[in-house]
Design a protein around this motif. Sequence first.
Motif: not given
Length: 294
Positions: A72-78, A108-114, A116-121, A141-149
Amino acid sequence: MEPLDLGSAWTWRDARARGATRWQVTAGGEELTRGLYLSHADAASFRARCGAWTRLLPADAAFGLESAAVLLGAHTEPPVEVQVVLRPRPVLPQRRRLSVAVRQLRSEDVVVSGGLRVTSGAQTLLDLAAGLPPAELVAVGDALLRRGVLTRQALDARLRRADRVRGVVRARECAPLLDGRAMSRPESFLRYWLSTSDLPPPEPQLPVCDRRGRVVARADLGWHRYRVAVEYEGRQHADAGQFGRDVDRYSFMAADGWLVLRFAGRHLSGPAVVVERCRGALLSRGWRPGAQPC
């Protein structure tokens, strides 16, 4: 023998069914787990790794926790292990480099990102609350809000139906502190430490205006009433162009009566230095403990 083009990802079974030799199956890719391969060209991409895993996972699986935060674009270290979330079932997948969590997920707890099925923000933040320290959780949480997810409405709705879920108490405590205006993880850390201290809460991306009321700069954090600004100096500030712009900005702010406190990576180990230096700056500008928030 030339390698066979098997695409970005393949399983041992599918490749052999296409006529690949044992050498062709293994030569062109990295083995993610037994019988699953990802091409060397895509091995550095965490999203590609997750996409490869879908060849072995149930159709209703969703990537979750730290894996979801990355996607979801909110974390840098996989994470070392790919993490998926599944609804309860008699038998769960057991694979090397795969971590499986069981959740009662709604649609509503799952979204599609790129693709892939991913848990929602909201679901991702709730799941992470069980293991992350509060400052880290606020940064995600800040990053998820900033990314709009993530939206506050979705988070509030998820937390309302999360009674007795592990981590929900921490998630509910941190939810009011989230702010999508934070531009980086270090900024989120600084704001969390200051907001949970006895100092007045700082404003993110504080506008600095000239005498005509035009916004000429923005501080990472600050208190307009006391004209105190807080800046985090990341590696990007070492760039020659950025350094020059910073000099102009700090000079303007100082000339207009602003006191600018600058912090760097060495100050992210704990809140003590940040809070005490900001306390000293605010006291020098007239703030007193017990004063009304600015």
